[in-house]
Design an enzyme around this catalytic site. Structure first.
Site, mmCIF file in Angstrom:
data_model
loop_
_atom_site.group_PDB
_atom_site.id
_atom_site.type_symbol
_atom_site.label_atom_id
_atom_site.label_comp_id
_atom_site.label_asym_id
_atom_site.label_seq_id
_atom_site.Cartn_x
_atom_site.Cartn_y
_atom_site.Cartn_z
ATOM 1 N N GLU A 178 1.790 -0.598 -5.020
ATOM 2 C CA GLU A 178 0.829 0.449 -5.371
ATOM 3 C C GLU A 178 1.643 1.737 -5.505
ATOM 4 O OE1 GLU A 178 -3.052 3.015 -3.979
ATOM 5 O OE2 GLU A 178 -1.469 2.524 -2.575
ATOM 6 N N ASP A 215 0.827 -1.202 0.000
ATOM 7 C CA ASP A 215 0.000 0.000 0.000
ATOM 8 C C ASP A 215 0.865 1.258 0.000
ATOM 9 O OD1 ASP A 215 -2.771 1.099 0.378
ATOM 10 O OD2 ASP A 215 -1.824 1.995 2.134
HETATM 11 C C1 NOJ Z 1 -4.205 3.236 -0.857
HETATM 12 C C2 NOJ Z 1 -5.373 2.311 -0.694
HETATM 13 O O1 NOJ Z 1 -5.638 1.674 -1.920
HETATM 14 C C3 NOJ Z 1 -6.523 3.151 -0.199
HETATM 15 O O2 NOJ Z 1 -7.735 2.444 -0.224
HETATM 16 C C4 NOJ Z 1 -6.190 3.626 1.183
HETATM 17 O O3 NOJ Z 1 -7.219 4.477 1.659
HETATM 18 C C5 NOJ Z 1 -4.874 4.406 1.189
HETATM 19 N N1 NOJ Z 1 -3.830 3.752 0.441
HETATM 20 C C6 NOJ Z 1 -4.378 4.577 2.598
HETATM 21 O O4 NOJ Z 1 -3.955 3.345 3.116
#
Ligand code: NOJ
Length: 620
Positions: A338, A284
């Site tokens: 990500e 993440d």
């Molecule tokens: C990216 C995640 O995909 C999202 O859903 C989340 O709110 C933020 N990071 C914070 O963790």
């Protein structure tokens, strides 16, 4: 409209935070509206045999035992990393299936529906966070990285689920959230209790405020979810204390990755899940971990380089260490980032051979439904992946973005995190036709493909959720200005003609945590099964077809000459497979000879209609 290389304005969480006969085609009947051409397709995957599951410890199992299967039965993963070609299905656990009737999905619900995924033919599942969490950001606020939240189940159930999925030939990817934890995590609770300058506070970013009495935040950074990125604490005696940094919600304090204890902890968390059989992790907010310790104000007019929180060079050391952990297993685990970055070259740095294996292709996700733009973003993707030897990924939707059936039906089909266009008119029939063509494009491109739960049913963004039912912190922190992400997180319809559409049991005590539209009665798994015109049958057929085509997945592609607005390319060293997508406004001839395997909609007088894709065996 020509594609642009993404700019800082275009993409990224941080940007959002304002921190800155058809000619030559023979044989094969066109499947009506995307149904299967039995003669052109491989046999479906044989029914899973649980007895064939490995007896080895999950943590040490060999790749061949559970890998996705080539048509000849060999493991694709054995030939090259499974992640290079995999179709990965994203499960948002809150919304997949609720077994106990509390209106929230759970692991027992997933286990009960694993056969849906096996029938769909996916190679792996990525789970959004399932950890113990106060759920301030739907589980992205983790209180215990080694425990399952009771709302979802138990650690034992997660272990059973991993085993059961493996027995079906499906790999498991868990979400790791390293940038921040929950304000209920024991580290943060201790940090608050111990006060300024303690070792416990050094695991986070605590600072004194500015102003005469420390009443102003330490700097002017804004949270990605809206409002200031700092929250003031109270001292144990109730007086106002230090501030702490949170790039997202206040319940998600940012960790200090310069502290070795943070690094050690996350390597241990990785091993914890890898030892339980997880085949990979989705990381993440992967580019946000490191911060400029100067914590200076952010000058929007002269954005500093390096950026104070995004894509700092120091972050790569973290992933080199993680790669060593991943590679220490007999069956190396995959690291999936990500990484929302405006600069494609800097994005590719995360995919160097000693760092992450793959990262989500958000430039593609945000690209408008236009032939030139798509071709440019595909070329750009392949160009930046090639030198680092990483496979590309192809993504249309996820839990953070409006569903693509809705996006593709709008006048402007592009997307960025700060250009969500929620509430603008959309033509869902058009969006659906394009979504059908889009999945065939994705599955034909070189690399791996992500499918977000519900897209295989053709679900659209739910835009009329009443404010009182909304849950996304983005909605609250922007005081409703940004409707946030609830609309793509509505529980999945499985069966029946009224809500909860089989999402919860008949006698459920609670309604689904977000309301499902009544017309989803036509979008249930049961309603779509066996209907050759349904999105679900298109996905099933296309995945089965992809599995049977040795040229698909990772490997070479070559563009073919095609009329304006038409994308046409071949795959494989012998170019024995071709994909054609008509994005022009008029029917077109298919610019390559071959045997039609599948189309996303019926051909008309041998021509490929607008917003329709076709796959062909070229016989070369
Ligand atoms: C990216 C995640 O995909 C999202 O859903 C989340 O709110 C933020 N990071 C914070 O963790």
């Amino acid at each position: 409209m020509a594609v642009r290389e993404p700019s800082r304005r275009d993409i990224g969480w941080v940007a959002h935070a304002h921190m800155s006969p058809i000619a030559g085609v023979t044989g094969g009947a066109t499947p009506a509206a995307g149904g299967a051409d039995a003669s052109g397709l491989p046999e479906p995957r044989p029914p899973p045999d649980p007895a064939s599951s490995t007896n080895e410890e999950a943590g040490n199992r060999k790749v061949d035992d559970n890998g996705s299967r080539e048509p000849d039965g060999t493991s694709r993963a054995a030939a090259d990393g499974w992640w290079r070609s995999a179709v990965i299905y994203q499960i948002y656990p809150r919304s997949f299936a609720d077994s106990d009737g509390d209106g929230i999905g759970d692991l027992a619900g997933v286990r009960a529906h694993l056969n849906h995924l096996a029938e769909l033919g996916v190679d792996a599942i990525w789970f959004n966070p399932w950890y113990a969490s106060p759920q301030a950001d739907a589980g992205y606020d983790v209180a215990d990285y080694r425990a399952i939240d009771p709302v979802f189940g138990t650690l034992g159930e997660a272990e059973d689920l991993i085993r059961e999925a493996h027995a079906l030939g499906i790999r498991i990817i868990v979400d790791v959230v390293p940038n921040h934890c929950s304000d209920q995590h024991p580290w943060f609770v201790e940090a608050l209790a111990t006060g300024p300058h303690s070792a416990a506070r050094d695991l986070f970013w605590f600072r004194s405020g500015r102003g005469e009495h420390g009443e102003l935040p330490p700097n002017d950074w804004q949270s990605i979810f809206g409002g200031p990125a700092w929250t003031r604490t109270k001292n144990p005696d109730g007086t106002p204390g230090e501030w702490y940094l949170h790039l997202f919600a206040a319940e998600q304090p940012d960790l200090n990755w310069t502290n070795p204890k943070v690094k050690e902890e996350f390597e241990d968390v990785l091993r914890f899940w890898f030892d339980r059989g997880a085949d990979g992790v989705r990381i993440d907010s992967a580019a946000l971990l490191m911060k400029d310790p100067a914590l200076a104000d952010y000058d929007k007019d002269r954005p500093p380089f390096p950026h104070p929180v995004e894509d700092r060079d120091e972050v790569h050391e973290v992933y080199r260490d993680w790669r060593r952990v991943a590679d220490s297993y007999d069956d190396p685990r995959a690291l999936i980032g990500e990484v929302w970055l405006p600069d494609a070259q800097r994005f590719a740095n995360y995919l160097r051979p000693d760092e992450l294996h793959t990262a989500f292709n958000f430039a593609f996700l945000g690209c408008p439904w236009e032939a030139r733009a798509l071709r440019d973003v595909i070329d750009m993707t392949l160009r930046v992946h090639a030198p680092v030897g990483a496979p590309a990924t192809w993504v249309l939707s996820n839990h953070d973005v409006p569903r693509h059936v809705t996006r593709y039906g709008r006048a402007d089909t592009s997307f960025t995190l700060d250009f969500r266009q929620l509430g603008v008119p959309t033509d869902l029939a058009l969006g659906t036709r394009r979504a059908r063509a889009a999945i065939m494009l994705n599955l034909a491109l070189p690399g791996s493909v992500y499918v977000y739960q519900g897209e295989e049913l053709g679900l659209e963004e739910v835009e009329d959720i009443p404010d009182r039912l909304r849950q996304d912190p983005m909605f609250f922190r922007t005081l409703g200005e940004n409707l946030g992400r609830d609309g793509c997180r509505v529980p999945i319809p499985w069966s029946g003609v009224e809500a909860p559409f089989g999402f919860s049991p008949r006698d459920a005590a609670a309604e689904p945590w977000l309301p499902q539209p009544a017309h989803w009665r036509d979008r249930t798994v049961a309603a779509e099964t066996g209907d050759p015109a349904s999105m679900l049958e298109l996905y099933r057929t296309a995945l089965a077809c992809r599995r049977g085509q040795a040229s698909l997945g990772d490997g070479p592609m070559a563009w073919l000459a095609a009329p304006d607005g038409v994308l046409a390319f071949t795959r494989g060293p012998s170019e024995d497979f071709a994909c054609v997508v008509n994005l022009s406004g008029a029917p077109t001839e298919v610019p390559v000879a071959g045997h039609l395997l599948l189309s996303s909609g019926p051909l008309e007088d041998g021509l490929l209609p607008p917003d329709t894709a076709a796959w062909l065996a070229t016989g070369r």
